[in-house]
Structures are given as C-alpha cells and as structure tokens.
Design a protein around this motif. Structure first.
Motif, mmCIF file in Angstrom:
data_model
loop_
_atom_site.group_PDB
_atom_site.id
_atom_site.type_symbol
_atom_site.label_atom_id
_atom_site.label_comp_id
_atom_site.label_asym_id
_atom_site.label_seq_id
_atom_site.Cartn_x
_atom_site.Cartn_y
_atom_site.Cartn_z
ATOM 1 N N LEU A 190 0.873 -1.218 0.099
ATOM 2 C CA LEU A 190 0.039 0.017 0.012
ATOM 3 C C LEU A 190 1.107 1.166 -0.076
ATOM 4 N N LYS A 191 2.182 1.295 0.574
ATOM 5 C CA LYS A 191 2.759 2.620 0.617
ATOM 6 C C LYS A 191 3.667 2.386 -0.546
ATOM 7 N N ILE A 192 3.749 1.535 -1.285
ATOM 8 C CA ILE A 192 4.420 1.626 -2.943
ATOM 9 C C ILE A 192 3.430 2.179 -3.775
ATOM 10 N N ILE A 193 2.133 1.803 -3.338
ATOM 11 C CA ILE A 193 1.027 2.371 -4.185
ATOM 12 C C ILE A 193 0.875 3.871 -4.199
ATOM 13 N N HIS A 194 1.109 4.349 -2.772
ATOM 14 C CA HIS A 194 0.970 5.511 -2.652
ATOM 15 C C HIS A 194 2.131 6.247 -3.236
ATOM 16 N N SER A 195 3.360 5.875 -2.769
ATOM 17 C CA SER A 195 4.522 6.461 -3.557
ATOM 18 C C SER A 195 4.590 6.787 -4.939
ATOM 19 N N LEU A 201 -5.033 10.159 -4.221
ATOM 20 C CA LEU A 201 -5.799 9.159 -3.448
ATOM 21 C C LEU A 201 -6.663 8.427 -4.689
ATOM 22 N N ARG A 202 -7.382 9.098 -5.481
ATOM 23 C CA ARG A 202 -7.911 8.706 -6.574
ATOM 24 C C ARG A 202 -7.709 7.588 -7.348
ATOM 25 N N SER A 203 -6.368 8.001 -7.831
ATOM 26 C CA SER A 203 -5.373 7.177 -8.668
ATOM 27 C C SER A 203 -4.996 5.633 -7.927
ATOM 28 N N SER A 204 -4.646 5.991 -6.425
ATOM 29 C CA SER A 204 -4.217 4.982 -5.576
ATOM 30 C C SER A 204 -5.405 3.995 -5.300
ATOM 31 N N ILE A 205 -6.564 4.329 -5.379
ATOM 32 C CA ILE A 205 -7.735 3.497 -5.293
ATOM 33 C C ILE A 205 -8.060 2.617 -6.453
ATOM 34 N N ASN A 206 -7.997 3.387 -7.383
ATOM 35 C CA ASN A 206 -7.955 2.739 -8.784
ATOM 36 C C ASN A 206 -6.995 1.581 -9.084
ATOM 37 N N ASP A 207 -5.566 1.903 -8.915
ATOM 38 C CA ASP A 207 -4.582 0.949 -8.815
ATOM 39 C C ASP A 207 -4.772 -0.316 -7.873
ATOM 40 N N LEU A 208 -5.338 0.324 -6.784
ATOM 41 C CA LEU A 208 -5.687 -0.834 -5.630
ATOM 42 C C LEU A 208 -6.572 -1.772 -6.213
ATOM 43 N N LEU A 222 3.399 -7.538 -6.606
ATOM 44 C CA LEU A 222 2.489 -7.023 -7.628
ATOM 45 C C LEU A 222 2.186 -5.604 -7.322
ATOM 46 N N ALA A 223 2.596 -4.897 -6.622
ATOM 47 C CA ALA A 223 2.504 -3.487 -6.573
ATOM 48 C C ALA A 223 3.826 -2.820 -7.413
ATOM 49 N N ASN A 224 5.009 -3.430 -7.164
ATOM 50 C CA ASN A 224 6.022 -3.004 -7.994
ATOM 51 C C ASN A 224 6.064 -3.402 -9.413
ATOM 52 N N GLN A 225 5.525 -4.396 -9.945
ATOM 53 C CA GLN A 225 5.374 -4.730 -11.226
ATOM 54 C C GLN A 225 4.318 -4.251 -11.889
ATOM 55 N N LEU A 226 3.166 -3.812 -11.175
ATOM 56 C CA LEU A 226 1.866 -3.262 -11.782
ATOM 57 C C LEU A 226 1.695 -2.043 -11.810
ATOM 58 N N VAL A 227 2.152 -1.104 -10.768
ATOM 59 C CA VAL A 227 1.864 0.364 -10.511
ATOM 60 C C VAL A 227 2.980 1.157 -11.173
ATOM 61 N N TYR A 228 2.683 2.077 -11.979
ATOM 62 C CA TYR A 228 3.868 2.747 -12.545
ATOM 63 C C TYR A 228 3.625 4.451 -12.003
ATOM 64 N N TYR A 229 4.793 4.929 -12.162
ATOM 65 C CA TYR A 229 4.726 6.351 -11.722
ATOM 66 C C TYR A 229 4.177 7.209 -12.751
ATOM 67 N N ARG A 230 3.405 8.339 -12.312
ATOM 68 C CA ARG A 230 2.662 8.931 -13.210
ATOM 69 C C ARG A 230 3.320 10.332 -13.272
ATOM 70 N N ASP A 231 3.270 11.008 -14.709
ATOM 71 C CA ASP A 231 3.983 12.273 -14.650
ATOM 72 C C ASP A 231 3.046 13.194 -14.025
ATOM 73 N N ARG A 232 3.008 14.061 -13.505
ATOM 74 C CA ARG A 232 2.057 15.088 -13.058
ATOM 75 C C ARG A 232 2.608 16.593 -12.984
ATOM 76 N N GLU A 233 1.580 17.408 -13.203
ATOM 77 C CA GLU A 233 2.106 18.861 -13.001
ATOM 78 C C GLU A 233 2.117 19.205 -11.487
ATOM 79 N N ILE A 234 3.131 20.184 -11.231
ATOM 80 C CA ILE A 234 3.488 20.676 -9.732
ATOM 81 C C ILE A 234 2.992 22.053 -9.871
#
Length: 447
Positions: A190-195, A201-208, A222-234
């Motif tokens: 779950l920490k990996i999904i958050h990171s 939160l919305r994307s975290s729940i969708n990935d979960l 599974l979290a390391n293999q299937l969840v990817y970092y997303r490019d976001r505007e800051i």
C-alpha cells in the motif's frame, strides 16, 4: 474473496459525510465556515475556489458537505461549457432560480483552469458575472488557480487549498477498503501504491482495485510490477519548495519540467521568494546571480530565436538556485505570489485602453503608436493642466472615448485639481511647452 463487483471503488467508497472525509482539516474548516455563512444569509463572498493536485478529493469534499447539509448539487465541468452562451444557457438558470421543492443547491463547476480568457469567448467573464447574481453557493475547482486569466475569479472567491495527502492517511483508506472487500493486502504494498501515485488518492484506489480484482491479493511484488509512476504537473509553490530543497541537479530540473508555470513565470516567482527562503546574505547573492544569468540567457534566446539557450535558463533557475543554498537551513515558509504578475493583471485593462488611444492618435497624426505614446500623450496631459477646454477639444477631435481620455489624463490630474495645489513655475513652463508642441503638430498635420 467475495464475488467481484464492477462498481468502481472510487465511487463505492466516496465519503458520504464530513466525518468520513480523511485529512484536509484546514480546507474542511474554511469550507464549512463559508457554507454556514450562506446558511445565515451573510456570505462575505458568493463563490469558493478549491484548488490542489489531481485526486486529493476536491469534488468528494463538496459532495460530503452537500450530503450533510442537505444540499442538491448541480455539477458541471468548465471544459464542457466554455463559451458565454453555454454558461448563460446551462448554468445561469440553476444559479439564479430556486427548486420547486425549495431544496437548497450548490453549483459545482469543475476544472475552471481549463478555460482560456482568449479562446473561450467570454467564459471567464461570464462566470465572474454569474457570481455577482447567484442565489446559491458556487464552488469552483482547479488544479492550477494562478493563471493570470483566473485573477478576476480569485478576487471574488474564498480560496481553499487541498494539499497532497500524507502517506499514513492514504494507506489508512486503502487498508480500510481491503478489509471491506476481504482482500489480503500487505502494508508495504500500500505504501508503494501511495508513493508511485504521489498522494493522488483517486489513482491509488484505482490501482488497488485493478490489482485486487485481477489477483485477489495486493503484495509488494505485484505493486512493484503493476503500478507505474505517473507524470504530474506541480503547482508553483511545490515547484519552488522542490528547487530550494533539491540536493541533486536532476531533482530541480524535474520539478521545472513538471511545473504548471513556464520558465519566464518561474523566474518571477523565484525573484519574489528568494529573500524569503534564503536568510544568509551569501546564499541570497548566489541565488540572484544565477537568476540574473538565467535572465541574460532568456534575452539571448528571444533575440536570436535560438531555443538551445533554454537549457541554460533551466540550469540557472534549477540547479543554479538549488546549489546556492549553502548555509541557510531550510524552513517551511508561505511563498508569495509575484507582485509584478499581480500588478500586470490589475493594470491590464488600463494598458489596453492606453494602447487603443495611442493607435487612434497615431492614425490621426500619421505617426507610430510608440511615438503617440511617448510624445503626444505626455503633451496632452501637460496641456490639460493649463488649458483644459482646448485639451478636451483636441482629444475629442482624435475620436478618443471617455475611458481612454481618463487613462490619458491619469489620476494625478484629478488629485491636484481636487486638492487645489498650484503648479510651480517650472511645471507651468513645461506644461506650456507641451501645449505649444501639440498645437504645432496639429497645424503641421492639417497642412
């Protein structure tokens, strides 16, 4: 695991009341206070502008408050109603009329930062007018509320910031969902999904949900293999904070590449906030030295149209600023909006009127707009001080409108007249000289 549900978990577990809404205590307090002022019939401002990164729960917070206070929500997306006609046809009736049942309503307008003041034919101005006549609370949301086009909406709205959610809060929500869905999940997963979703939160729940419904469990592998970092505007505040705290060049460059503001605007933000963030004189000197070099490279880039110089600009405002902090200890401060950008926004209408007047004068006097602005307008101002009626005749003959004349004369004239202050001999001599120059140019033009 129980039979699969095809209802998106982001909908299924959306908070129904304020107590279900986790984190964002400051935003909740401000929004609740504002809604209660509507309940009393005494709102100081008729609209609120909620802003923050995607997925932090802007819309969910509005829905939770509406559910608790018994409001009906009329929700629209600004990208669907971009023009003035669309807003007046679709949104205005909902904002200015009551329901048949008498139930109160909230007008929720998502993504107002998707509107453009130039391309969307009066959309922003129409929203501004709508705020002044609405009979119901208007809540707008935006990822980046600091675009110059949105200034008029910021001025009439209560500003409410929602920050990125802390890891503990996101993990708490994800763990609660896993327990309700009877899904085996590992805390580290779950920490990996958050990171990897950076507090979204919305994307975290969708990935979960994606992992849980596919594999029946959520593990670290599974979290390391299937969840990817997303490019976001800051947003600009987080961009500055990242630049000032970066230890490596790539960190500050990455912040600039993902920033919601362009390098030109970022230079203004840095210029305003370097003295606030850096306390040691040597660090301030080094930071402004890097900023001045960035400005030089920017000028060279515009003059030569060689955009290879942009790389040097980014090096100076990114790593150049980051590495200038040698002695100053980082402290959390509230960054300020650049005064120059704010002033440019406030004086935009005046500058447009001055340019319009200059073009009219240039057409009549057969000169350039810049000549009209630098020579004729100062002469008209001087003439007005000594011969008001003649100056007015000349300005009318130039087909200038009342608001253009007011801009040409400026506020100083009215102030001097009202206070009864007399000009000294030197000022009178300059005014007379200016008056004679205008008359001479008029005669030349007629010939």
């Amino acid at each position: 695991m129980e039979a699969k549900s095809y209802t998106p978990w982001i909908i299924k577990y959306r908070p129904k009341k304020i107590s279900d809404y986790i984190d964002q205590d400051e935003a909740k307090t401000i929004l609740l206070t504002w809604i209660k002022s509507w309940e009393r019939g005494t709102p100081t401002k008729k609209s609120a502008l909620m802003y923050g990164p995607p997925g932090v729960g802007k819309t969910s917070l509005v829905e939770a408050i509406a559910g608790e206070f018994g409001y009906e929500i009329v929700e629209t997306n600004a990208s669907d109603f971009r023009r003035k006609d669309d807003i007046e046809r679709r949104i205005k009736p909902a904002a200015t009329k009551t329901t048949l049942s008498g139930k109160r309503r909230i007008i929720l307008i998502d993504e107002v930062d998707g509107l453009s003041g130039t391309a969307d034919k009066g959309g922003i101005e129409s929203l501004f007018e709508l705020v002044s006549i609405t009979r119901h609370p208007i809540i707008m949301t935006a990822n980046n509320p600091f675009h110059p086009d949105l200034r008029i909406l910021r001025d009439v709205s209560v500003m409410i910031e929602l920050k990125k959610m802390h890891q503990r809060d996101v993990v708490k929500v994800l763990k609660g969902i896993c327990e309700n869905e009877k899904v085996l999940c590992e805390d580290e997963a779950l920490k990996i999904i958050h990171s990897k979703n950076e507090g979204d939160l919305r994307s975290s729940i969708n990935d979960l949900q994606s992992i849980a419904e596919s594999f029946g469990r959520v593990t670290v592998d599974l979290a390391n293999q299937l969840v990817y970092y997303r490019d976001r505007e800051i947003n600009p505040f987080d961009t500055l904070r990242t630049i000032f705290t970066s230890k490596y060049s790539w960190q500050s460059k990455q912040a600039i590449s993902h920033s919601q503001v362009d390098p030109d605007t970022l230079i203004e933000w840095l210029s305003e906030n370097i003295p606030l963030q850096l306390s040691e004189p040597e660090d301030v000197y080094l930071a402004f030295q890097a900023l001045s070099r960035a400005d030089i490279y920017k000028g060279m880039m515009k003059k030569t149209q060689n955009y290879d110089f942009l790389a040097y600009v980014i090096d100076m405002i990114g790593p150049g600023i980051s590495l200038s902090r040698k002695k100053t200890k980082f402290k959390w401060i509230k960054y300020e909006y650049p005064k120059r950008i704010k002033l440019m926004g406030e004086t935009k209408k005046a500058r447009e009127l001055l340019n319009s007047a200059s073009q009219k004068i240039a057409k009549k006097m057969h000169c350039s707009s810049s000549t009209a602005k630098s020579e004729f307008i100062p002469a008209l101002r001087a003439m007005y001080r000594t011969n008001k009626s003649e100056a007015e005749k000349i300005m009318r003959s130039l087909m200038l409108e009342d608001n253009e004349i007011k801009i040409i004369l400026g506020s100083s004239t009215g102030e001097k007249e009202s206070s009864g202050e007399a000009m000294d001999p030197k000022q009178q001599k300059e005014s007379q000289k200016g008056s004679e120059e205008v008359q001479r140019k008029r005669k030349t033009s007629k010939k």
